[in-house]
Design an enzyme around this catalytic site. Sequence first.
Site, PDB file in Angstrom:
ATOM      1  N   GLY A   1      52.601  70.135  75.294  1.00  0.00           N
ATOM      2  CA  GLY A   1      51.764  69.159  75.831  1.00  0.00           C
ATOM      3  C   GLY A   1      52.605  67.846  76.124  1.00  0.00           C
ATOM      4  O   GLY A   1      52.092  67.148  77.270  1.00  0.00           O
ATOM      5  N   CYS A   2      53.343  67.294  75.523  1.00  0.00           N
ATOM      6  CA  CYS A   2      53.997  66.238  75.676  1.00  0.00           C
ATOM      7  C   CYS A   2      55.051  66.218  76.825  1.00  0.00           C
ATOM      8  O   CYS A   2      55.151  65.604  77.523  1.00  0.00           O
ATOM      9  CB  CYS A   2      55.015  65.795  74.494  1.00  0.00           C
ATOM     10  SG  CYS A   2      53.829  65.229  72.944  1.00  0.00           S
ATOM     11  N   THR A   3      55.652  67.711  76.872  1.00  0.00           N
ATOM     12  CA  THR A   3      56.590  67.846  78.072  1.00  0.00           C
ATOM     13  C   THR A   3      55.515  68.005  79.158  1.00  0.00           C
ATOM     14  O   THR A   3      56.062  67.175  80.370  1.00  0.00           O
ATOM     15  CB  THR A   3      56.985  69.163  77.908  1.00  0.00           C
ATOM     16  OG1 THR A   3      58.009  69.153  76.620  1.00  0.00           O
ATOM     17  CG2 THR A   3      57.904  69.545  79.073  1.00  0.00           C
TER      18      THR A   3
ATOM     19  N   ALA B   1      54.632  64.116  80.034  1.00  0.00           N
ATOM     20  CA  ALA B   1      55.861  63.459  80.720  1.00  0.00           C
ATOM     21  C   ALA B   1      56.340  63.745  82.014  1.00  0.00           C
ATOM     22  O   ALA B   1      56.748  63.296  82.951  1.00  0.00           O
ATOM     23  CB  ALA B   1      57.058  63.602  79.755  1.00  0.00           C
TER      24      ALA B   1
END
Length: 149
Positions: free
Chosen positions: A42-44, A47
């Site tokens: 999710g964070c990738t 970003a």
Amino acid sequence: MLESGQTAPSFELPNQDGDQVSLADFDTTVVVYFYPRADTSGCTTEACGFRDSWEEFEARDVPVLGISDDPVSDLAKFREKYDLPFDLLSDESGDVASAYDSYGEKRMFGNTFDGVFRNTFVVGSDGTVEAVFEDVSPDGHADEILAAL
């Protein structure tokens, strides 16, 4: 939760290179987004969404700051791996995330722990919160922010 019109909490944190970055360094609108963990799916996605829309943020002179409780070394690897053009800031203590109501108890896979919540704040050049996005979906979030700007 912080609301539009409130003063954004000031902060100074190390970026992926260990250099100190302060909210006061900016005299323009800034996107401050909190994310749980570098190099997770999710964070990738989130970003890379900001990365892929970077030209639009630059055209509007709106810097983006990603904040997590990851150590500087993890942020450096994450930024390099995905060629992220913006600063990632390390808030290992969670103090800044807490000031933004973006840190606290979480549950995952039956475990309870403290961590960073996925929230985003648009902070105006005068230091006032202009927009708040709580518990955001990583996919398409950069476009959501651009639409709000």
